[in-house]
Design a protein around this motif. Structure first.
Motif, short mmCIF file in Angstrom:
data_model
loop_
_atom_site.label_atom_id
_atom_site.label_comp_id
_atom_site.label_asym_id
_atom_site.label_seq_id
_atom_site.Cartn_x
_atom_site.Cartn_y
_atom_site.Cartn_z
N SER A 143 34.95 42.61 30.74
CA SER A 143 34.05 43.48 31.52
C SER A 143 33.46 42.77 32.73
CB SER A 143 32.92 44.00 30.63
OG SER A 143 32.16 42.92 30.13
N ARG A 144 33.52 41.42 32.73
CA ARG A 144 32.90 40.66 33.82
C ARG A 144 33.72 40.75 35.11
NH1 ARG A 144 32.62 34.08 34.06
NH2 ARG A 144 31.93 33.92 36.23
N PHE A 145 35.03 40.83 34.98
CA PHE A 145 35.89 40.73 36.15
C PHE A 145 36.42 42.10 36.57
CE2 PHE A 145 36.19 36.60 33.95
CZ PHE A 145 35.61 35.82 34.94
N MET A 146 35.54 42.86 37.20
CA MET A 146 35.90 44.18 37.70
C MET A 146 36.38 44.03 39.14
SD MET A 146 36.19 47.34 36.84
CE MET A 146 35.20 47.35 35.34
N GLY A 147 37.66 44.32 39.37
CA GLY A 147 38.22 44.14 40.71
C GLY A 147 38.31 45.44 41.49
N VAL A 148 39.00 45.35 42.62
CA VAL A 148 39.23 46.54 43.45
C VAL A 148 40.71 46.65 43.77
CG1 VAL A 148 36.94 46.55 44.52
CG2 VAL A 148 38.78 45.25 45.59
N ALA A 177 48.56 34.43 52.60
CA ALA A 177 47.41 35.28 52.94
C ALA A 177 47.36 36.51 52.04
CB ALA A 177 47.48 35.69 54.41
N ILE A 178 48.52 37.12 51.81
CA ILE A 178 48.57 38.29 50.92
C ILE A 178 48.19 37.88 49.50
CG2 ILE A 178 50.12 39.98 49.86
CD1 ILE A 178 49.51 40.72 52.72
N SER A 179 48.70 36.73 49.06
CA SER A 179 48.36 36.23 47.72
C SER A 179 46.86 36.00 47.58
CB SER A 179 49.10 34.92 47.43
OG SER A 179 50.49 35.09 47.50
N MET A 180 46.26 35.41 48.59
CA MET A 180 44.82 35.13 48.56
C MET A 180 44.02 36.43 48.56
SD MET A 180 44.27 31.77 48.54
CE MET A 180 42.94 31.09 49.54
N MET A 181 44.51 37.43 49.30
CA MET A 181 43.83 38.73 49.31
C MET A 181 43.86 39.36 47.93
SD MET A 181 44.45 41.98 51.84
CE MET A 181 46.19 42.16 51.45
N MET A 182 45.01 39.29 47.26
CA MET A 182 45.12 39.84 45.90
C MET A 182 44.24 39.06 44.92
SD MET A 182 49.19 40.65 45.52
CE MET A 182 49.86 42.21 46.13
N ALA A 183 44.24 37.74 45.09
CA ALA A 183 43.46 36.90 44.18
C ALA A 183 41.97 37.21 44.27
CB ALA A 183 43.71 35.42 44.49
N VAL A 184 41.46 37.40 45.48
CA VAL A 184 40.03 37.66 45.63
C VAL A 184 39.70 39.11 45.25
CG1 VAL A 184 39.95 38.39 48.07
CG2 VAL A 184 38.04 37.11 47.09
N GLY A 231 53.56 47.82 52.73
CA GLY A 231 54.22 47.92 51.42
C GLY A 231 53.24 48.07 50.28
N LEU A 232 52.02 47.58 50.48
CA LEU A 232 50.97 47.72 49.48
C LEU A 232 50.17 49.01 49.65
CD1 LEU A 232 49.67 44.03 49.60
CD2 LEU A 232 51.02 45.08 47.76
N LYS A 233 50.64 49.86 50.56
CA LYS A 233 50.02 51.17 50.83
C LYS A 233 48.60 51.04 51.38
CE LYS A 233 53.74 53.00 49.16
NZ LYS A 233 54.78 53.47 50.11
N MET A 234 48.38 50.00 52.17
CA MET A 234 47.08 49.83 52.82
C MET A 234 47.12 50.47 54.21
SD MET A 234 46.12 45.86 51.85
CE MET A 234 44.34 46.04 52.04
#
Length: 531
Positions: A134-139, A108-115, A164-167
């Protein structure tokens, strides 16, 4: 004779060895589960069946499983087992819900990072020789709010990893108490607040009537614009069509799904949408998780077959090995109490009320309830056991209630069972003495002290002289040896009862002779399984 287990799916050699080391006769045929006809042919030989997902345990298979006592599924999902049919057959169904918790949470954490960083699309683009920086601007995840729906075992691990990811982490779970939430370091919220405030939403609940489409079109509309939704729990928790529309409109910025409403998922409204990451139900697919669940199911099944300990059962209360040792005599007593009332009751039962007093009130009452109900049901269904009895009782509309209380009498603990019909209430109480032997201590409110035997005779009469002699003489003249003779009465000249423990079944003509004397209001032979 050693219990015999069939492994019909691929389990590790180490899991097979666990069975052997515990003294189980194990038959390892990892491809047999794919051949339903062959499985049907051989299943009657086995006490246990260990499976993964390839073996389908249908009602037809269970009907042929005359010796089967337990099915162990290495993994969480048991969609391939007909649980209702297994319960009616009296077969325990176990799974291993904890062996892949970390693996599923990590996915689930991996999928969250991937998206969040559009990794799959960026990967495909780069492999195609494009350089679309420039197309793949993430958050970023740091500082974002993660809404966790379901803060149980897997959801709890996700919360820990998110810290641990400071969320910032908020959780919706009807069963999450404030004290536990504080310990987990999460903000406990209602669903609407989570939907409104979360930047990422991840689901970690089972699929039930209450959670089906919990992320519906209506609830998607309540979410923050730009939210990203992750589902690595169960298909059907999210309305996939409604989510697809929200992704197309831009209200939802991305989604990551490992599970789908229909699996295998060869098509879905979510497929081929930009910034949707999908995987084919890989939540538990790591080498470590597959090994863990295999070892765990081997241990659980061995424990049950050898000691009676029940772990992670889906249709039976869990009973630890220590509980099984301590509760053994009390489980027998509960069954005997149920058997007495079951044999005494001819009319339909409306309710079963069970009172636990003293030391027994601190034991596993759910398991003891199952033993009582099984004892009652054995008269009409000799094959019933602690697994199937509650199912049958529910089908018949029988209400079961439990009361527990501190020690109130001379016994350190006792169980009292009362059955309610349209015509009457009937009750019996019993205890376990220090020698570990169950005893009946009260029938119809009359105090007694009766040892329990395989063959018994219960009589009621008006308290008048000569009854003891009449019973003794009739038994003696007809070759029936009395091992134990217990009497009780409500008061002088009132109702009296006798409970005889005899060496052999009482012939029908002897019962007729006692009835013909006109001295007894009731003459009832009883049988108990004291093995």
């Amino acid at each position: 004779m050693a219990p015999k287990v069939l492994i019909s799916d691929k389990l590790s050699d180490a899991a097979v060895q666990i069975f052997r080391d515990r003294g189980i006769d194990v038959d390892f045929q990892p491809d047999l589960g794919k051949d339903k006809d062959k499985l049907l042919e051989v299943i009657g030989q086995y006490d246990g069946l260990a499976i993964r997902s390839a073996t389908k345990v249908t009602e037809k298979i269970l009907a042929a499983a005359d010796n089967l006592k337990v099915i162990g599924r290495a993994g969480i999902g048991v969609d391939n087992v007909d649980r209702e049919a297994a319960s009616k057959k009296g077969v325990i169904v176990m799974n291993t819900p904890f062996g892949n918790m970390i693996t599923t949470a990590e996915h689930a954490i991996s999928m969250m990072m991937a998206v969040a960083r559009q990794i799959p699309e960026a990967n495909a683009s780069t492999h195609a020789g494009k350089w679309e920086k420039s197309r793949f601007m993430g958050v970023e995840l740091t500082g974002k709010t993660l809404g966790v729906i379901g803060a149980g075992n897997i959801g709890g691990i996700v919360c820990d990893r998110a810290h641990g990811l400071k969320m910032k982490v908020m959780a919706y779970d009807p069963y999450l108490g404030q004290e536990k939430a504080d310990k987990m370091g999460v903000q406990k919220v209602e669903l609407d607040e989570l939907l409104e405030k979360a930047d990422f939403i991840t689901l970690h609940v089972p699929l039930t009537d209450q959670t089906k489409n919990i992320i519906s079109a209506e609830n998607i509309a309540k979410t923050k614009p730009g939210v990203r939704i992750i589902n690595c729990a169960r298909g059907g928790l999210v309305d996939e069509e409604a989510l697809a529309q929200a992704l197309k409109s831009g209200h939802v910025a991305g989604a990551a799904f490992d599970v789908f409403a229909v699996e295998p998922a060869t098509e879905s409204p979510l497929f081929n949408l930009p910034n949707v990451v999908v995987t084919p139900h890989l939540g538990a697919a790591t080498t470590e998780a597959q090994e863990n669940v295999a070892l765990q199911v081997a241990e659980q099944m061995s424990d049950y077959l050898l000691t009676g300990a029940v772990t992670n059962a889906l249709n039976m209360p869990s009973v630890t090995a220590e509980e099984a040792k301590i509760m053994g005599p009390w489980v027998k007593l509960a069954g005997h109490l149920g058997a007495f009332i079951g044999q005494m009751t001819d009319e339909p039962i409306k309710a079963i009320n069970i009172l636990y007093d003293g030391e027994v009130s601190a034991m596993n009452l759910e398991a003891l309830n199952c033993a009582v109900v099984a004892g009652i049901m054995k008269k009409s269904n000799p094959d019933v056991n602690m697994v199937s009895a509650p199912v049958i009782a529910k089908e018949r509309g029988i209400k079961i209630s439990t009361t527990s209380q501190d020690q109130t009498g001379v016994f350190e603990g006792y169980i009292k069972v009362t059955v309610v019909t349209d015509k009457r209430e009937r009750s019996i109480a019993g205890t376990v003495f220090s020698d570990g032997k169950p005893r009946f201590i009260q029938i119809k409110g009359i105090n007694i002290d009766a040892e329990i035997g395989v063959h018994m005779l219960y009589t009621t009469n008006e308290d008048t002289p000569g009854i003891i002699g009449l019973l003794g003489q009739t038994m003696g003249e007809n070759g029936v040896n009395i091992a134990n003779f217990t009497l009780g009465r409500s008061d002088v000249g009132g109702e009296a009862i006798a409970l005889l423990y005899v060496d052999n079944p009482i012939p029908e003509n002897v019962l007729d002779k006692l009835t013909a004397t006109g001295k007894f209001t009731q003459v009832k032979p009883l049988a108990f399984d004291i093995s």
